[in-house]
Write an enzyme that holds these catalytic residues in place. Structure first.
Site, PDB file in Angstrom:
ATOM      1  N   GLU A 166       2.819  56.103   6.161  1.00  0.00           N
ATOM      2  CA  GLU A 166       3.111  54.691   5.901  1.00  0.00           C
ATOM      3  C   GLU A 166       4.410  54.530   5.105  1.00  0.00           C
ATOM      4  OE1 GLU A 166       2.009  51.908   6.929  1.00  0.00           O
ATOM      5  OE2 GLU A 166       0.173  52.493   7.978  1.00  0.00           O
ATOM      6  N   GLU A 169       7.288  55.160   7.509  1.00  0.00           N
ATOM      7  CA  GLU A 169       7.469  54.072   8.471  1.00  0.00           C
ATOM      8  C   GLU A 169       8.127  52.854   7.832  1.00  0.00           C
ATOM      9  OE1 GLU A 169       3.656  55.005  11.460  1.00  0.00           O
ATOM     10  OE2 GLU A 169       3.659  53.234  10.162  1.00  0.00           O
ATOM     11  N   GLU A 170       7.717  52.506   6.605  1.00  0.00           N
ATOM     12  CA  GLU A 170       8.189  51.274   5.988  1.00  0.00           C
ATOM     13  C   GLU A 170       9.539  51.427   5.294  1.00  0.00           C
ATOM     14  OE1 GLU A 170       5.294  49.392   3.518  1.00  0.00           O
ATOM     15  OE2 GLU A 170       3.821  49.180   5.147  1.00  0.00           O
TER      16      GLU A 170
END
Length: 279
Positions: A166, A169-170
């Protein structure tokens, strides 16, 4: 002259062939039930006799629960299965699972999965700056709140792996998992499910941010004190508690749960999380 009479009793009796009805292929489970994975396309007029004959045999054998998995390509068999007394259990993107409890006793088939697993990533650098984002969508849209990168673990994904993914990805920041600092449980969330949310501490391995344009409005490294001073953080108890825990950890006043790769009794890879200081 009278007409000759032929007696039918002297003719051979032609027997009607007995139609043999097959059975659905089933595999026994560990709890006295059977699992049926229907894969071959068939019409309902073929399927229903197979199902009825199978159910009759399973009753005779004392089978308890029956699980029937129908792929999306066999959606035509869903209604006939329901009409035979089956109910929905759960669905995924490519199949529907239906179940039937045969005995006249309380149904003890396990319910569908009750929880989702979420993660929040506390990433802090050597300058005591935390990695924070502002989201374009969802509950934090247009609220001007800086928050930790968050997300949901995928099916079959470990908590530590989900946290690393996560963040990448961010923000495009590479990290390594350190500890689980805290977790919470809430109810009636997405699709009525409960949620287990794990706050994970990660160590940054890179520092140049490149935000995910589709979901992230902005991303930055923010001083820990500035993050904790946000009105939204102090107004909401759950956010405030997490901020306090992370602040204590950044000063080495708190110890979380580290991860250790293990194997389950069935031979599956898993992780055990524990406080190593307590051993």
């Amino acid at each position: 002259m009278s007409s000759p009479i032929t007696s039918t009793s002297s003719l051979p009796i032609r027997e009607q062939p007995i139609q043999q009805v097959g059975l659905l292929k089933a595999v026994e489970d560990s709890y006295g039930g059977v699992k049926v994975d229907v894969e071959e396309p068939m019409d309902s007029d073929v399927y229903v006799p197979l199902l009825r004959a199978s159910m009759s045999q399973w009753r005779h054998q004392g089978v308890k629960g029956v699980w029937i998995k129908l792929p999306i390509k066999l959606a035509n068999l869903v209604e006939p299965t329901v009409k035979e007394g089956f109910r929905y259990h759960h669905a995924e993107s490519d199949y529907l699972m239906l179940v039937y409890w045969i005995p006249e006793t309380p149904d003890t088939l396990p319910a569908n999965a009750s929880h989702t697993v979420g993660i929040g990533a506390f990433v802090i650098n050597d300058n005591r700056e935390v990695l924070v984002v502002q989201e374009k969508n969802g509950a934090f849209r247009d609220k001007d709140v800086w928050k930790f990168p968050t997300g949901v673990a995928n099916q079959g994904e470990d908590i530590c792996t989900a946290a690393i993914r996560e963040v990448k990805e961010e923000t495009d920041i590479d990290t390594e998992f350190v500890e689980i600092l805290a977790f919470s449980q809430t109810h009636m969330n997405f699709c009525g499910k409960s949620d287990l949310f794990f706050v994970c501490m990660l160590r940054p391995l890179s520092f140049d941010i490149s935000k995910q344009d589709s979901e992230i409005k902005a991303a930055q490294w923010m001083p820990t004190e500035e993050y904790m001073a946000q009105p939204y953080i102090n107004k909401h108890e759950s956010f405030k508690n997490v901020a306090k825990i992370c602040s204590s950890k950044s000063r080495n006043h708190y110890s979380g749960l580290c991860s250790v790769p293990t194997m389950s009794s069935s031979g599956k890879k898993s992780y055990t999380y524990f406080n190593k200081l307590q051993l």
